[in-house]
Design a protein around this motif. Sequence first.
Motif, mmCIF file in Angstrom:
data_model
loop_
_atom_site.group_PDB
_atom_site.id
_atom_site.type_symbol
_atom_site.label_atom_id
_atom_site.label_comp_id
_atom_site.label_asym_id
_atom_site.label_seq_id
_atom_site.Cartn_x
_atom_site.Cartn_y
_atom_site.Cartn_z
ATOM 1 N N ILE A 258 0.860 -1.180 0.000
ATOM 2 C CA ILE A 258 0.000 0.000 0.000
ATOM 3 C C ILE A 258 0.898 1.231 0.000
ATOM 4 O O ILE A 258 1.929 1.257 0.683
ATOM 5 N N VAL A 259 0.516 2.250 -0.767
ATOM 6 C CA VAL A 259 1.243 3.527 -0.791
ATOM 7 C C VAL A 259 0.297 4.634 -0.357
ATOM 8 O O VAL A 259 -0.797 4.777 -0.907
ATOM 9 N N LEU A 260 0.714 5.413 0.647
ATOM 10 C CA LEU A 260 -0.016 6.610 1.049
ATOM 11 C C LEU A 260 0.686 7.824 0.448
ATOM 12 O O LEU A 260 1.919 7.914 0.518
ATOM 13 N N GLN A 261 -0.079 8.735 -0.121
ATOM 14 C CA GLN A 261 0.500 9.946 -0.697
ATOM 15 C C GLN A 261 -0.285 11.161 -0.238
ATOM 16 O O GLN A 261 -1.517 11.193 -0.327
ATOM 17 N N LYS A 262 0.416 12.144 0.270
ATOM 18 C CA LYS A 262 -0.201 13.347 0.817
ATOM 19 C C LYS A 262 -0.986 14.114 -0.244
ATOM 20 O O LYS A 262 -2.115 14.533 -0.016
ATOM 21 N N GLN A 263 -0.374 14.310 -1.418
ATOM 22 C CA GLN A 263 -1.056 15.009 -2.497
ATOM 23 C C GLN A 263 -1.933 14.041 -3.289
ATOM 24 O O GLN A 263 -1.902 12.838 -3.076
ATOM 25 N N ASP A 264 -2.671 14.610 -4.237
ATOM 26 C CA ASP A 264 -3.557 13.770 -5.043
ATOM 27 C C ASP A 264 -2.835 13.190 -6.250
ATOM 28 O O ASP A 264 -3.465 12.650 -7.152
ATOM 29 N N MET A 265 -1.520 13.291 -6.272
ATOM 30 C CA MET A 265 -0.744 12.840 -7.415
ATOM 31 C C MET A 265 0.677 12.524 -6.949
ATOM 32 O O MET A 265 1.075 12.885 -5.838
ATOM 33 N N VAL A 266 1.423 11.843 -7.806
ATOM 34 C CA VAL A 266 2.846 11.636 -7.567
ATOM 35 C C VAL A 266 3.525 13.001 -7.479
ATOM 36 O O VAL A 266 3.159 13.947 -8.174
ATOM 37 N N ASN A 267 4.519 13.114 -6.618
ATOM 38 C CA ASN A 267 5.235 14.381 -6.463
ATOM 39 C C ASN A 267 6.728 14.091 -6.464
ATOM 40 O O ASN A 267 7.268 13.565 -5.494
ATOM 41 N N ALA A 268 7.409 14.429 -7.567
ATOM 42 C CA ALA A 268 8.835 14.139 -7.699
ATOM 43 C C ALA A 268 9.526 15.274 -8.430
ATOM 44 O O ALA A 268 8.985 15.813 -9.399
ATOM 45 N N GLN A 269 10.717 15.629 -7.963
ATOM 46 C CA GLN A 269 11.460 16.736 -8.557
ATOM 47 C C GLN A 269 12.830 16.288 -9.025
ATOM 48 O O GLN A 269 13.249 15.170 -8.786
ATOM 49 N N GLY A 270 13.543 17.227 -9.676
ATOM 50 C CA GLY A 270 14.885 16.944 -10.155
ATOM 51 C C GLY A 270 14.872 16.364 -11.551
ATOM 52 O O GLY A 270 13.818 16.035 -12.103
ATOM 53 N N MET A 271 16.060 16.226 -12.131
ATOM 54 C CA MET A 271 16.142 15.789 -13.520
ATOM 55 C C MET A 271 17.224 14.745 -13.781
ATOM 56 O O MET A 271 17.155 14.032 -14.774
ATOM 57 N N SER B 173 5.406 9.212 -12.441
ATOM 58 C CA SER B 173 3.975 9.132 -12.760
ATOM 59 C C SER B 173 3.687 8.006 -13.735
ATOM 60 O O SER B 173 2.665 7.323 -13.638
ATOM 61 N N ALA B 174 4.606 7.811 -14.694
ATOM 62 C CA ALA B 174 4.409 6.771 -15.698
ATOM 63 C C ALA B 174 4.417 5.369 -15.087
ATOM 64 O O ALA B 174 3.838 4.430 -15.660
#
Length: 638
Positions: free
Chosen positions: A212-225, A317-318
């Motif tokens: 199970i994954v809990l996420q604070k926002q309504d979407m994946v949240n990832a930064q950087g490149m 996200s993918a």
Amino acid sequence: MKKTVSRRHFIKQAALGALGIAAAGAASGCSSTAVTAESEPLVSGLTFTPGTYTASATGKNGPVTVTMTFDETRITDVVIDASGETAGLGDTAAEKLAEMIQAAQTCSVDTVSGATVTSDAIKTAAADCMSQASGTTVVVAAPAEEKDVDEEAVEIAAAVGISAKELAASEAEACEITSFAAEYTADVVVVGAGTTGIPAALAAIEAGASVIVLQKQDMVNAQGMLAARVVKTESDPVGIAEYVHELHATYDHRGDLKQHWLYANRSQEALEWFEEKLAEAGFTNYTESDSKTHVYEDGNCHVKGILFSGSMQEPMSALVPLMEEKGVEFFFGTPAVQLIKKDNAVVGVVGKNDDGYIRFTANKGVILATGDYQNNDAMVDRYTPDASPFPRKQANKTGDGHLIGMLAGAQMEKGTHCKMVHGGGASVLREEPLLALNLNGERFMYEDIEYGDRATVLRDQPGNQMVSIFDANYSEYVYGWGSDPTVPTVANASPEKLAALVEQGVTLKADTLEELFELAGLPVDTAMASVKRYNELCAQGQDLDFGKASKYMKPVDTAPFYAQPRKFEVSALPAGLIVNENGQCLDKENAPIPGLFAAGNCSGCFYGDNDYSLSTMGLSIGRCITFGYLAGSYVAQL
């Protein structure tokens, strides 16, 4: 695993979120804790008529204009014109908010510090654009208020070293929660769906665990490149050992050598696995970039970088649909607020959404992968005070994982924490020791300081910003210093790329210094005096003012002249809970806490120096993916 309610059940329609409608809460052990519901329009509840829409609102000095482009389900581009606002504040807010709105897919993002009026105008205009595109009235949600923390919660938090302000600014709750609206069970519960949490959950499900994954926002949240790995198959064993030595020394000998060795020995495995999963998900939008061989007296260590030009948000996200196919259960819009303990072991986590408190039992372990705490000002002031003056690039990073871990007995990394503060804008000669002026037009430092350390010097400068000044002879100087023209920061200053950046207004160009300083918004007389003094020192061949190496003392005297503004912001604060080599959190006696693990920027002791170093480009993301993968694999096999 119980699975009676779809993960989408917990994502409300945008109109409800925008109106601030909150569902009834559930019981907590503290009788008077009051929490304001955090409500924001969620793009997942909207569909759009594809196209480009424009709206304006009144800022501090006049209108600001926002232009947004949409496809059927997403915001694909944000352009903000705040040219009439205060220089150094309004333009900074515009640049930052454009990034935040597109990344978060909502107009309800944080206000940029020091530019409240401009920020509010931008968010209002963005809501107008979203309303036009969706045919639904979208409003900017009121910012989440700090929750009222009662005396019992304060006492519980204080007992483990958490202040009332730190607790109030987070989702963490100190008093025991005993009543639940629903209950779910899995082998592994991962808290956070980002650059660390996604690999952790995917590795765990592939190792045979239910997840199970809990996420604070309504979407994946990832930064950087950029993500880096040590390529063992192209390195010498002694070269790898010397790289680990270099890494440990770079971070002031404060990092955990066991973690450094894990990264050196396992990052190739982890990143190759990650690329295989991306291929399985059909994602191919990345290239090799910034690879480097570290050459030592006794051997070589090859580090390979891979560049995700659309940011880590895209690949992470993918992977979600693929993970759902494999059986991972996601609960978006459900922050973790408390860990559940039985005796000394962590046996689950409490999440909270509009339906109330949800109990998630973990048969094997909970992995905290919530990222850093840069949006919890009280935590920043305590653990990373050097970062306090700088704007924050991210939103909603309030240290939830750190705090619920501490409340469960985990200990925080000792000493001042490492900060990653990067200069924004184009990477034009970013690391070269060109003349630098502050916003008062004054020279203020020896410019041959390492790029990663400049933020510490800029902490006490006006606006925490600087402007690099150079002239038509830049290429002769830079290549004479030995800079590699294939590195982006240098390559962006090629005549062709520099001309394009000037055309875009990113880099400034003028035929006279006076005109250049006017374009840059610097006091002309002061800046002219600074250049005159600098050129005099260059003629002497000695920097009597700051001691910069003589070989870097090159005059600024040949037209055309260039200025590159550099605004520094907090990208990450990569420090956290102390873990062992398995990612297991340690208590104050340095004993492992059964069932509790942390990885990525929620975990500690990988770095340690005052500043994040760029000696390994992409180390931060490479570390997050590697240790997420390792934690997920390990916990699944317990």
